[in-house]
Design a protein around this motif. Structure first.
Motif, PDB file in Angstrom:
ATOM      1  N   VAL A 100       0.817  -1.184  -0.248  1.00 19.26           N
ATOM      2  CA  VAL A 100      -0.348  -0.487   0.259  1.00 19.26           C
ATOM      3  C   VAL A 100       1.271   1.152  -0.337  1.00 19.26           C
ATOM      4  O   VAL A 100       0.869   2.438  -0.718  1.00 19.26           O
ATOM      5  N   LEU A 102       3.791   1.362  -0.686  1.00 20.11           N
ATOM      6  CA  LEU A 102       4.521   1.268  -2.318  1.00 20.11           C
ATOM      7  C   LEU A 102       3.160   2.162  -3.281  1.00 20.11           C
ATOM      8  O   LEU A 102       3.989   2.749  -4.149  1.00 20.11           O
ATOM      9  N   GLY A 103       2.408   2.340  -3.566  1.00 18.36           N
ATOM     10  CA  GLY A 103       1.475   2.958  -4.331  1.00 18.36           C
ATOM     11  C   GLY A 103       0.654   4.216  -3.685  1.00 18.36           C
ATOM     12  O   GLY A 103       1.609   4.910  -4.596  1.00 18.36           O
ATOM     13  N   VAL A 104       1.080   4.343  -2.616  1.00 19.56           N
ATOM     14  CA  VAL A 104       0.803   6.100  -1.987  1.00 19.56           C
ATOM     15  C   VAL A 104       2.617   6.378  -2.303  1.00 19.56           C
ATOM     16  O   VAL A 104       2.307   7.767  -2.771  1.00 19.56           O
ATOM     17  N   LEU A 106       4.215   5.934  -5.456  1.00 18.26           N
ATOM     18  CA  LEU A 106       4.174   5.890  -6.549  1.00 18.26           C
ATOM     19  C   LEU A 106       3.087   7.419  -7.264  1.00 18.26           C
ATOM     20  O   LEU A 106       3.549   8.178  -7.893  1.00 18.26           O
ATOM     21  N   ILE A 107       2.397   7.287  -6.575  1.00 23.29           N
ATOM     22  CA  ILE A 107       1.466   8.700  -6.667  1.00 23.29           C
ATOM     23  C   ILE A 107       2.143  10.097  -5.648  1.00 23.29           C
ATOM     24  O   ILE A 107       2.364  10.953  -6.743  1.00 23.29           O
TER      25      ILE A 107
ATOM     26  N   GLY C 291      -0.676   4.092  -9.281  1.00 24.78           N
ATOM     27  CA  GLY C 291      -0.704   3.891  -7.422  1.00 24.78           C
ATOM     28  C   GLY C 291      -2.365   3.838  -6.981  1.00 24.78           C
ATOM     29  O   GLY C 291      -2.160   3.024  -6.405  1.00 24.78           O
ATOM     30  N   LEU C 294      -3.828   0.501  -7.693  1.00 26.19           N
ATOM     31  CA  LEU C 294      -3.139  -0.819  -6.682  1.00 26.19           C
ATOM     32  C   LEU C 294      -4.015  -0.491  -5.127  1.00 26.19           C
ATOM     33  O   LEU C 294      -4.300  -1.372  -5.004  1.00 26.19           O
TER      34      LEU C 294
END
Lengths: 294, 257, 319
Positions: A100, A102-104, A106-107, C291, C294
């Motif tokens: 999760v 990691l998603g943050v 990326l964003i 992101g 995901l």
């Protein structure tokens, strides 16, 4: 002024840069018990915020630094409350939390990329234009002094927080034994909010220091520095703030001294080797630690 | 029917968590073929002892022997392979696998779990699987879980998870099972069945150590009771003997057990 | 006509390679629950080693690399897979012993960064940032030209893909596969009934990385050149997002996720008309969307689009 002492000097500066972010990461891990992959991006956020404030808008450097830290604290808290909290409520594993965050990451890094463009920015302030001078056995620039001074101030502040305030003591209690802390009446949710703010502020500050030290920075420069931070955290023992300071010193010194032998291109690889060795040989860290790694 | 021979012998076990001495010199024996109980008020250190014996916690101080051989410092999976199986106080099932698969993966021989066998020994695995599935069917029926055999373990009710936990411990054909509060959350109707199952397996030679709060169950089932308080063993004996021990009474005063 | 054939054949080669990569990753992530951020790095190791073994000795100035033995393709390919597997074995031995999954992930993530750095900076290894080039088409017994070779190469690559896919299925539907899933679901519980969790995770890491290495070795055959730019870590993030969205643990689910992400998300956006200043933002926007998707998928449908299928066993007649 031989290169060995100079490397020691660089080691102290690098250690200062690492320490602030490493303490940020380790404090947060101690309370929340999962790794925040977006830590590097909080650093990047701090660097870009301070850049916009001081270089683009011409605001005084020190004020920009504090405002950048405040931004880091607020963003960190918001992300923790809005994005991470639903997962924590569902009691997902720390492994899933890593994905999760990691998603943050990326964003966050790509929002910065979209707004600021990928061109490397230069943290050019008045401080950096000033020439180097002799301080004892070391040849230092004022920028390096500033970096070390800020880091020391931050470490002292953290020590004050942990040793002399009830907030700090509660954080340590949760880090040592979450169940015991809960039954002793400590509000884990309030402490979690506080630790995210502290961690965000420190990481933002750490990002500014990194930008000062390296000169140029890009939207992914914090992410790239992430495992140097992790090396320090693991060496010191995850969840141990004083350990993180020690780990920063070890990693900082090792990378600079290693650069004498291997050339500076491989500095981060030295940090990698340290991380691997720490994970393989002594994952609990150099200081006695309670946080569970296995 | 307690033999002289101690299957599990624990002596002077000590364990410290940071500032807390959870276990402070704990010693007891579990005789072969017995059904023993480990009881005591909350915080006595019972779960810590179970974690130490099963290898889930590293041994700091003390000595543990199983089948006459020292097990201190051995990793959990080796202790399990030696025949000492434990269950968990809070049910830990393999959530994304079905009830049948939970039992299948527990009971399948570790020798079959290699890529080599997967590629070249399918026939042998399949034969062994059929035998296992038949035993699994019997076990599930005995415990009233046959209807849930294809349900994901994560979707079971609390009581059903407890039963699955028990089934998983028994299906591996252990020499000794440590059951950590097996009755917690189990339907009263099924408690009798669980007691029956324990007695049946005990008759087949499996030794049991129960960590239990329901003293009426302990009374009905157990030959020997070990009482812990504040990290130490304060009394050992039959339920009747231990009930009258003044130290035990004192340790339990004010407890809701 | 010939151009279309060539284009389709090229796509087909990439597709086969992706299948091998995805299936190998499924063994590590879907089955053993290991998050291997360095997966693409192992692909690169396989590609590089196979490449430098096929190539002759390095000319020296301008281009430097190790080995260069002019070996036949099959030997070089196997060596590539072995090299990737050996590195995985070493890394696994160092960090898989008692660490929880997220710390293992961090260690592997650090490895990917470090190898990228080392391969790029230490030119004697694989010619640094410029990379290796000029790898001749392997198994080119008919001496075909570039276009015809692409079509011909589909056969050996397709064959390899079939064999590896079939092997992965066998591994997954076996006691070994079951044991891996137990370790994934709850590592302490698996140990509590006798599973050697360290060995199980280590073996899954090694096998998955061998798959990556072989995919790399096959691909160098039609890429003919390779430099670090092609395998920066950010590539892996996209693959991860694809796997999670598609459904980890299920080979077909993962392929679906890869297809949706890689092809639809990345390629389709090219065809949407928009003003120039927005066009520049596309790479960033893409990753922001990835992101966000995901996180949303993890929250509302963590098992993915095509979750692992439930396995039913016939229990011999009971009441």
């Amino acid at each position: 002024m031989n290169s060995f002492t100079q490397a020691i000097g660089f080691g102290i500066v690098t250690a200062s840069v690492i320490a602030v972010s490493a303490v940020a990461g380790t404090l947060q891990f101690g309370v929340t018990r999962y790794i925040n992959f977006a830590l590097g991006d909080y650093m990047t956020l701090g660097a870009y915020s301070a850049y916009v404030l001081s270089v683009v808008w011409g605001i005084n450097f020190w004020i920009s630094l504090l405002v950048a830290c405040a931004i880091g604290a607020v963003v960190s808290l918001l992300i923790a409350r809005i994005v991470l909290a639903p997962f924590v409520r569902k009691r997902v594993s720390s492994f899933v939390m890593l994905i999760v965050t990691l998603g943050v990451s990326l964003i966050l890094s790509d929002v910065i990329l979209a707004i600021a463009s990928g061109n490397p920015k230069q943290y050019a302030t008045a401080i950096q234009d000033e020439a180097a001078f002799q301080l004892g056995p070391f040849l230092v620039t004022p920028a390096q002094i500033v970096v070390v001074a800020i880091a020391c101030a931050a470490m002292v502040a953290i020590h004050m927080l942990l040793a002399h305030t009830s907030v700090g003591k509660s954080m340590r209690a949760i880090s040592d034994n979450p169940d015991l802390a809960r039954t002793s009446g400590i509000s884990v949710s309030r402490m979690t909010d506080i630790v995210w703010m502290v961690s965000g502020a420190l990481a933002a500050g750490g990002g500014v220091l990194l930008a000062l030290n390296t000169g140029v920075f890009t939207p992914t420069f914090g992410e790239g520095y992430l495992f140097v931070i992790f090396s320090a955290v693991v060496v010191g023992g995850a969840g141990q703030p004083y350990g993180a300071m020690l780990g920063a010193l070890v990693t900082g010194m090792a990378t600079e001294l290693g650069a004498l032998v291997l050339t500076s291109a491989y500095k981060s690889d030295i940090a990698f080797v340290i991380l691997i060795l720490a994970l393989a040989v002594r994952p609990r860290g150099l200081l006695p630690s309670r946080a569970s790694m296995s | 029917m307690a033999a002289d021979h101690a299957l599990l012998a624990v002596s002077d076990l000590k364990h410290r968590f940071g500032g807390v001495q959870a276990v402070d010199g704990c010693s007891f024996n579990v005789p072969q073929g017995s059904v023993s109980a480990l009881i005591g008020p909350n915080g006595a250190g019972k779960s810590t002892v179970v974690n130490l014996v099963s290898g889930a916690l590293p041994l700091q101080s003390g000595h543990m022997e199983f089948l006459g051989k020292s097990i201190g410092g051995r990793p959990a999976y080796q202790i399990a392979r030696a025949g000492l199986i434990r269950t968990f106080q809070l049910s830990r099932e393999l959530r994304r696998m079905t009830v049948t698969e939970n039992l299948l993966v527990a009971s399948q021989s570790w020798r079959l779990e290699s890529p080599w066998v997967a590629l070249f020994g399918r026939k042998a695995s399949r034969t062994l699987e059929r035998e296992l599935l038949s035993r699994i069917g019997e076990m599930l029926t005995e415990l009233g879980l046959y209807g849930q055999r294809d349900t994901y373990a994560g979707e079971l009710s609390g009581g059903q998870k407890r039963l699955l936990e028990l089934a998983r411990a028994l299906i591996v054909e252990p020499k000794m099972v440590i059951l950590d509060e097996p009755m917690a959350g189990v339907n009263p109707v099924l408690i009798d069945r669980v007691v029956e199952v324990i007695q049946r397996f005990n008759a087949r030679g499996v030794t049991f150590l129960l960590v239990e709060h329901k003293l009426e169950v302990v009374d009905a089932l157990c030959d020997q009771v070990v009482v812990m308080a504040a990290g130490r063993v304060i009394a050992t004996g039959s339920m009747g003997e231990v009930r009258q021990d003044s130290a035990v009474v004192e340790a339990y005063i004010g407890r809701a057990n | 006509m010939e151009d279309i054939l060539f284009f389709v054949a090229n796509l087909g080669l990439f597709f086969f390679a992706y299948v091998i990569l995805t299936v190998g990753l499924n063994i590590q992530f879907g089955y053993a629950g290991l998050l291997n951020f360095a997966y693409i790095t192992f692909w690169a190791i396989g590609a590089y080693v196979t490449g430098v073994l096929i190539l002759g000795p390095a000319p020296g100035h301008g281009i430097t690399y190790i080995l260069g033995f002019n070996l036949p393709f099959l030997v070089a390919l196997i060596a590539g897979g072995v090299a990737a597997g050996a590195l995985a074995a070493l890394m696994g031995a160092l960090i898989l012993r008692r660490l929880r999954s997220d710390f293992v992930a961090i260690g592997l993530f650090a490895l990917s960064f470090a190898l990228y750095d080392i391969v790029g900076n230490y030119t004697p290894l694989f010619n640094g940032w410029d990379g290796i080039l000029g790898v001749l088409p392997p198994l080119n017994i008919f001496q075909l030209d570039a276009n015809a070779f692409t079509i011909y190469y589909l056969v050996p690559v397709g064959l390899a893909t079939l064999i590896l896919y079939w092997a992965a299925n066998l591994l997954q539907n076996s006691p070994y596969g079951r044991a891996l899933r137990a370790v994934r679901d709850d590592i302490d519980v698996a140990a509590s009934f006798g599973k050697n969790t360290v060995w199980l995770r280590w073996s899954a890491l090694v096998i998955g990385c061998i798959y990556a290495g072989i995919a790399g070795g096959l691909m160098i055959g039609f890429l003919s050149a390779l430099s670090p730019a092609s395998w920066a870590s950010s590539e892996t993030f996209i693959i991860w997002a694809a796997l999670i969205v598609g459904g980890a643990g299920n080979n077909r689910g993962m392929l679906l996720g890869t297809f949706l992400f890689v092809i639809v998300a990345l390629e389709a956006t090219r065809f949407i008309p928009m003003p120039a200043n927005v066009q520049n933002l596309i790479p960033a926007l893409r990753l922001i969307v990835i992101g966000a998707v995901l996180i949303v998928v993890l929250l509302f449908r963590p098992q993915g689009l095509l979750p692992e299928r439930r396995r039913i066993y016939a229990l011999p007649g009971q009441s």
